[in-house]
Enzyme design. Sequence first.
Site, PDB file in Angstrom:
ATOM      1  N   ASP A   1       1.589  32.798   8.432  1.00 13.80           N
ATOM      2  CA  ASP A   1       0.158  33.095   8.403  1.00 13.80           C
ATOM      3  C   ASP A   1      -0.199  34.370   9.172  1.00 13.80           C
ATOM      4  O   ASP A   1      -1.220  35.007   8.898  1.00 13.80           O
ATOM      5  CB  ASP A   1      -0.635  31.931   9.019  1.00 13.80           C
ATOM      6  CG  ASP A   1      -0.229  31.693  10.476  1.00 13.80           C
ATOM      7  OD1 ASP A   1       0.983  31.535  10.732  1.00 13.80           O
ATOM      8  OD2 ASP A   1      -1.099  31.686  11.362  1.00 13.80           O
TER       9      ASP A   1
ATOM     10  N   THR B   1       3.126  32.230  17.932  1.00 19.44           N
ATOM     11  CA  THR B   1       2.336  33.457  17.812  1.00 19.44           C
ATOM     12  C   THR B   1       1.461  33.785  19.020  1.00 19.44           C
ATOM     13  O   THR B   1       0.961  32.880  19.670  1.00 19.44           O
ATOM     14  CB  THR B   1       1.344  33.208  16.650  1.00 19.44           C
ATOM     15  OG1 THR B   1       2.030  32.568  15.600  1.00 19.44           O
ATOM     16  CG2 THR B   1       0.655  34.449  16.209  1.00 19.44           C
TER      17      THR B   1
HETATM   18  N1  GLY Z   1       2.252  31.035  13.045  1.00 15.50           N
HETATM   19  C1  GLY Z   1       3.424  31.744  12.961  1.00 15.50           C
HETATM   20  C2  GLY Z   1       4.206  31.487  11.749  1.00 15.50           C
HETATM   21  O1  GLY Z   1       4.104  30.437  11.137  1.00 15.50           O
HETATM   22  O2  GLY Z   1       4.989  32.337  11.386  1.00 15.50           O
END
Ligand code: GLY
Length: 312
Positions: free
Chosen positions: A212, A181
Site C-alpha cells: 500500500d 512502514t
Molecule cells: N504497509 C507496508 C506494506 O504492506 O508493504
Amino acid sequence: MASAFISVLKPNNLMALAEENFSPNFTVKNPIVISTWSHGIAANEGAWVILDNAGKSIDAVEAGVKVTEIDITNRSVGIGGRPDRDGHVTLDACIMDENSRCGAVGCIEGILHPISVARAVMDRTQHVMLVGEGARSFAIREGFETAKTPLKEVKKDWKEWKKEHKDEFKKPTINNENHDTIGMLAMDEFGNISGSCTTSGWAYKLHGRIGDSPIIGAGLFVDNEVGGACATGLGEAIIRIAGSHTVVELMRQGHHPQAACKMAVERIIAKHDDVTGLQCGFLAMNTKGQVGAYSVYNGFNYALRTKDRNAI
Ligand code: GLY
C-alpha cells in the site's frame, strides 16, 4: 502522554472494546507532525527542524522520514530493510502535498532515499509513479545516492530463512517489535498539510510485490480542505479498501480522525472472514489539528510532535 488513541481490539470482542477507546477531543495549534510507530520520534525531530523554522509541510515530511530511511538498524524501512524471497531489498515510497500534487516509487532497489525520488517524480516529471528498474534509472539520472543492499547481517538472516522456508510464503509479523512502514503527516504554521510514507514492505515477499505504501489513496492521502491519513500494516488489506482515502473521506463527512480511522479498520475487518494475523492501522489528522489512530489489534503506536512535546 502524547496520546492514548491506540486500539485494544480483540478478535472475539471487536466492536464493544472499540467503543471504549475513543479519544477525547484533542486539538493542538500548528505546526504539528505525527508519524507511525516509535521510530516516529526521531523522524518527527527531523521534520520539526523544518516546521519550527517556518518551513513547508512538504519539506518537513520528506526530511522527517529520511531519518528513518537511513537508520540501518531498521528492518522494515530503507536500506536496512529485509529483502524479498529472492534476496532483493525493494523499497516503496510516496509523498503528497497540500495542492494534491503527489509522487511515488515502487519496487526500487539500491537507492538511499526513495522518498526523495518520489518527491522528484512529483516535482520533475509529469507522472505520479515510477517502478522497478525505470524508477532506479530515473533516480540515478537525477543524481540520487545509491546504496548496496541487502546489508551483510540482513543477508545472513535471509539465508537462514531460506533454509527453513523453502516453499512457504511467510506472513509478516507486525507489532511493536517489528515496526512496519513509516507514515507521516504534518501541518505547517500556514495550516497546510502534507504526508509521506516509506517502507521496505513485507519481509520475504514475492519479488515484484508492491504494498500500500507507494499507492496514493492506500498508504497515504491528503486533501488540504479536510486533512490527511496514512497507513501501516498488511498492505494487501489496506489497498482493498483504498484505506487512507477512505479515512479522509470519512473525515470530510464530519467524523473525528479517531472515528474515521476506526471505521476504516472496521471496514477491513468486515471484508475478511478471518483476521488472524492481519494487523493494520491508520493515523489521521484534520485541519483543526485533531488526530486519531486505530488498528485491528493492540500494538500499534505513533509519535506526535508539537511545540511542547515529542512522545509516543
Ligand atoms: N504497509 C507496508 C506494506 O504492506 O508493504
